[in-house]
Each structure stands twice: as structure tokens, then as C-alpha cells.
Design a protein around this motif. Sequence first.
Motif: not given
Length: 357
Positions: A257-267, A269-276, A338-344
Motif C-alpha cells: 500500500i502506497g507504492d506507485p502505479y507504473v505501466w508494465g511493472a511487476t514489483g 516497489n511499483q506495479f500495474d494492476c495485474s502485476g500486483l 498518479g494513484v498509489p496502491v490502495k484500498v477502494q
Amino acid sequence: MASHRLKSSLRGVAAIGVLTACLATVTAPSSLADPAAHGPVPAVEPGTPSDAITQILQLSRQAEQTTEALHKAQDDLNARLAQQRDAQAKQASEHKLVEDAEAKVDRYRPTADLVATANYEGARINRLYALLISNSPQQLLDQMSALDQVTSDTKNQLDQYTGAVKLASDAEARAQSAADAARTAAGQVQAQRATLQAKQSDLQTQIDHIRDLYASMTGGERATLAGSLFPPGWTPAKIVPSSGVPFAALQVALTRIGDPYVWGATGPNQFDCSGLVQWAFKQVGISVPRTSEEQAQYGTPVALDDLQPGDIITFYSDASHVGIYVGDGMILHASTFGVPVKVQSMAAFPIHNARRF
């Protein structure tokens, strides 16, 4: 030269049907062909802070669709490359079998040529011929015994020759089929790679525009875009403890939680949705597909009224977004640029389906 010898040997031998094999043509997934169902958002300057946030969210949503489609296209390309390698290896193997079969044909060819020549010239090698040329009963018996052996050996060698020709014919047909399959695979790989590269270029254009727009936003606008890490009144303490791999994956994902969204990232410390999702389950020993579309088909289906913390929920008609259920109608996800990993609340998105890994 080898093929010419084989064709010569096939005279008088029944023709063998050629096996055919080709790889199915792969079409680009619909989400790749049309990354935004309603078309691209016009690249116009936002008039207000609210317009800027709306536009960047819309552009980021389109880029997310394209990104997930590109992941799938890359997976398809990797599979096609593997098929191409297999086809080329099979082609080489079948070519070796052709060479071995033709060597066997050559081994028995002299006998076949002698018999063919004798038949052509009218030779007669049989018991009557032995009787006519024998000077005594013992000589007749000896010659008949020798002729029986010659006839038996000749027949065996002719049978071997005919079998070798058949094997060589079959091997050549398979080799030709393997060569055709290898050429087909190579052509499809080239076409898919070109499509993938074009889409990657389009995505980069989208990303560059989004980043330019984001750079022009004020600190307040960026904070508004990012929002809070948790919905009002909700904390991780509200998660009902459970057991099993899905819940363990959720616990791991909560640490991001709080890590940045980055296209194509798989961790990590940064992720896209499916990468997380992929990263979280990998930490607990489960290998899941890379794309949200594939994740929507992985595991087992779960009814929405039977959701448990750790289940996977995909969103939109093309399953182009994914998150991990945490309970109380909430998901943990890598949202968007622009939106970090979060609960929604998962009510913020149209649900596609739910799966349990």
C-alpha cells in the motif's frame, strides 16, 4: 540430389499421401485492437483542475487497457516463438530421417536394378531352367537348391527395397510438412512482432501525454488525484482473518500500500494492476498468469455473494483491470497512474467476474 534419387526410386511404388500441418493464424485480442471502447480522449488542454483530473484518469484508463492487451500479445508472441522453434527442430529431425531412409534405399538398389534389368532382358531363373542346363540328377538338385536360396534372398532384398522406398517417401512428406509449418510459424511471428511493436509505440505516445499532463498539475491537483489510501472509516484491522493461500497473498499485497502505479511493472516497489496480483501470489508460492484477462480465467469461479478476502476480482467487459478482495466490498489494487496502491470500494468499477486462486 537426395530428393531426385527418391523420386527415381518411387517408380512403380504406390504414391503416398503427403501429411499437412500448419499453425493456426492468431488474431489480435479485441482489447488490443480497440484499447478504449469509446475511442481515445482528445488531447486538449484542461480548463479547470477538475478537468485535468478527469482527463488524466480517462487517459490512464485507456493506457491501462492497452498495457494489459500488450501483456497478452507478448505472451502470445512468446508462445508462437516456442512453436516456431519446435517446428524448426522437427524440420531438422525429419530431414535427417529422409537422409537415413534414402541411404537404406541405396543399400538395396543394386538388387532391384539387377532384377529390373533381368526382367527387361527376358532372363528366366527358375527350376525349369535348372533342369535344362543340368548334366546329372545331383547337379540338378544342387542347382535347384542354389536357385531357391538366390530367389529367397532376392525376394527378401526386394521387400527391403520396397519398404525402404515407402519409408523414404513418408519421411520426405513429413519433412516437407515440417518445413511448411516452420515457414508459417516464422511468418506469423514476424506479423505478431510488428503488431506488438506498433502498439507499444502507441502506448508510449499515450504515456508521454499523460506524464506531460501530470507534470502540469499543481500539488493540490495531484493530491486530489491520488486520494486517500483507505476509504473513510476503514482500516486493515477490519479484515476478517482467514487461512489458506489467497489470504496469505492478500497479507503480502497489503504491505505494498502506497507504492506507485507504473505501466508494465511487476514489483517489488511499483506495479500495474495485474502485476500486483501476480507478485503477491508469487510470494506465497503460486504462479498466476501475467495479464488481467488471463487472471479472469485462472483458478475457480466465485459468486459475488460468496467472496472471501484474497479472492480476485476483475473489472470492465474486457477484464482489463484487477484487484484483490479484502472484505466489506473493498479491493486492494494498483489503481492507475498518479494513484498509489490502495484500498477502494469495488463499487467504483463495473465488475467482470471473481476467481479464487
